[in-house]
Each structure stands twice: as C-alpha cells, then as structure tokens.
Write a protein that holds these residues in place. Structure first.
Motif, PDB file in Angstrom:
ATOM      1  N   LEU A   1       7.747  -3.305  -2.322  1.00  0.00           N
ATOM      2  CA  LEU A   1       7.054  -2.072  -2.394  1.00  0.00           C
ATOM      3  C   LEU A   1       7.611  -1.328  -1.019  1.00  0.00           C
ATOM      4  N   ASN A   2       7.626  -2.217  -0.048  1.00  0.00           N
ATOM      5  CA  ASN A   2       8.000  -1.731   1.325  1.00  0.00           C
ATOM      6  C   ASN A   2       9.544  -1.091   1.239  1.00  0.00           C
ATOM      7  N   LEU A   3      10.299  -1.833   0.597  1.00  0.00           N
ATOM      8  CA  LEU A   3      11.364  -1.286   0.570  1.00  0.00           C
ATOM      9  C   LEU A   3      11.998   0.089  -0.331  1.00  0.00           C
ATOM     10  N   VAL A   4      10.692   0.372  -1.124  1.00  0.00           N
ATOM     11  CA  VAL A   4      10.848   1.772  -1.552  1.00  0.00           C
ATOM     12  C   VAL A   4       9.722   2.743  -0.740  1.00  0.00           C
ATOM     13  N   ASN A   5       9.230   2.191   0.404  1.00  0.00           N
ATOM     14  CA  ASN A   5       8.138   2.936   1.050  1.00  0.00           C
ATOM     15  C   ASN A   5       6.747   3.521   0.065  1.00  0.00           C
ATOM     16  N   SER A   6       6.453   2.301  -0.796  1.00  0.00           N
ATOM     17  CA  SER A   6       5.236   2.608  -1.765  1.00  0.00           C
ATOM     18  C   SER A   6       4.414   1.503  -1.571  1.00  0.00           C
ATOM     19  N   THR A   7       4.276   1.139  -0.199  1.00  0.00           N
ATOM     20  CA  THR A   7       3.220  -0.007  -0.269  1.00  0.00           C
ATOM     21  C   THR A   7       1.763   0.563  -0.122  1.00  0.00           C
ATOM     22  N   PRO A   8       0.833   0.118  -0.844  1.00  0.00           N
ATOM     23  CA  PRO A   8      -0.643   0.454  -0.929  1.00  0.00           C
ATOM     24  C   PRO A   8      -1.247  -0.048   0.545  1.00  0.00           C
ATOM     25  N   GLN A   9      -2.287   0.625   0.956  1.00  0.00           N
ATOM     26  CA  GLN A   9      -2.937  -0.162   1.975  1.00  0.00           C
ATOM     27  C   GLN A   9      -3.734  -1.507   1.933  1.00  0.00           C
TER      28      GLN A   9
END
Length: 232
Positions: free
Chosen positions: A134-142
């Motif tokens: 998810l970090n690769l697509v800048n979509s990592t939830p907190q």
C-alpha cells in the motif's frame, strides 16, 4: 528526513516495471502468509498434533519464507530503502531455521516452538507486506502503519523464542546423526561439527536480538512520531 518521506521519494523514483514487480511480490507474500495462518489455525482447531504440523504447512513455509531471499536482492539493487545488513540478519535467521533445521530434523519440526514461529511470522508478514504494498501507491492507512511498527513488540520476542525452541529440540538428533558434520580424514582436509555450530549460533541471539529490537524501536519512534505529529 523522516522514514515515511524518504520512502515516498524512493517509491516515486521507481520505474513502472519496478513498482509493478514490488506490488506483485508484496501482494503474493501477503496472500501466502494469510493462507499459512489460516491453514495453521484450522489445523489446531481440528485438534492437530505437533508431530503432524510441519507436514501440513511445509510447502507454504518453504515457498514464502524462501522467497524472502529476494529481499536481499531488492536491497542490493536499490528497489527498497532498507539497509542491507538488517535485511540479511532478519532473512537469514528464518531461512536457516527452515532449510537447516525444520527440513532436516524431526525434533525441530515437532517442537512446540514451530507454532510460535508460524504465528509470529504469519501475522508479522501479513502486516508488513500489505504495508509495503500500500505504501507503493501512497495509500497506507494510519491503523496499518501503527500495527506495522507496534506488533513487533510482542511478535518479535515470540518468534525468537519459537526459533530457539526449534533449534534446541533438534540438538540431540543433530548430534546422534552427525548432520552436516565433517570429520577427519576427508578429501577436503577440514573439520566441522554442526552440533557445536548450532549451540554457538543460538548463543549469538543474545547480542543480535537487542541490536535488531533497538533498531525497530528507533524506527517506531521515528515513524509513529511523524504520524502523531501530522494527525494533530
């Protein structure tokens, strides 16, 4: 520069092929470890025994733990920002356990440490690989970020305990069968005793565990400190 910012700059510099490869790798690893956790839970809910557990999970563990060797290559090629030495230390201990102990000794594979390893490994890797993906697509939830940098507080000592138990329960078998042991005379003119090597290897956990654990604590303070600051 924070770790989160540096990771964003790192992922933004990846080629489309590199990003697609890492997305595929992290996605498959997430699915693989989820499957392994599911199989393990079902096995023990159905009153499975320690003696049969390794045969139940052997191939998923070999495939998905073996695939972690690619992470050394990822670090060498600069596909990820993780330091090479930390990656090698984290990957090697597990790969050594799987291929050096679990695949070669019944005592290690039937140890009560194996379920501890699988539980700790599975939960850790499900969180870690999904976080990286998810970090690769800048979509990592907190919430996932918090889990990524918090669950190790319990799971890392649990996994280490499981690894040591597996090795401990393999010692008698290693000694009796003289596994991976070379005695003189031989054509290579050298001597190696895997039994004593294994004892020394287990003792090395004493200095290396605090080193890796403190590294993760530092990462936790850095990342979660940034997340808390930004949420205020």
């Amino acid at each position: 520069m924070s770790e989160k910012t540096s990771k964003k700059s790192k992922t933004s510099g990846l080629s489309a092929i590199g990003k697609l490869y890492l997305l595929s790798y992290n996605g498959l690893q997430t699915l693989g470890w989820t499957y392994l956790l599911w199989v393990s839970v079902v096995y023990f809910l159905n009153r499975g025994t320690l003696d049969g557990f390794w045969n139940e999970i052997k191939w998923p563990v070999i495939i998905f733990q073996g695939a972690a060797l690619l992470e050394i290559l990822h670090s060498l090629l600069g596909l990820v920002s993780s330091g090479l030495m930390v990656v090698v230390m984290q990957v090697y201990s597990r790969v050594f356990l799987v291929f050096g102990i679990l695949m070669t000794t019944h005592g290690g594979a039937a140890s009560p440490g194996l379920p501890l390893c699988v539980l700790a490994w599975s939960i850790t890797e499900i969180i870690r690989y999904s976080y990286y993906g998810l970090n690769l697509v800048n979509s990592t939830p907190q919430t996932l970020t918090f889990l990524r940098y918090s669950t190790f507080l319990i799971l890392y000592p649990l996994g280490i305990t499981g690894e040591l138990l597996c090795m401990y329960h393999s010692l008698d078998e290693v000694h009796e069968k003289k596994l991976f042991t070379a005695s003189m005379p031989n054509s290579w003119n050298y001597i190696f005793n895997f039994y004593y090597f294994l004892i020394v290897y287990m003792l090395l956990y004493i200095p290396f565990f605090p080193y890796l654990f403190s590294h993760m604590l530092a990462q936790r303070r850095k990342v979660l400190g940034d997340v808390k600051h930004k949420s205020m």
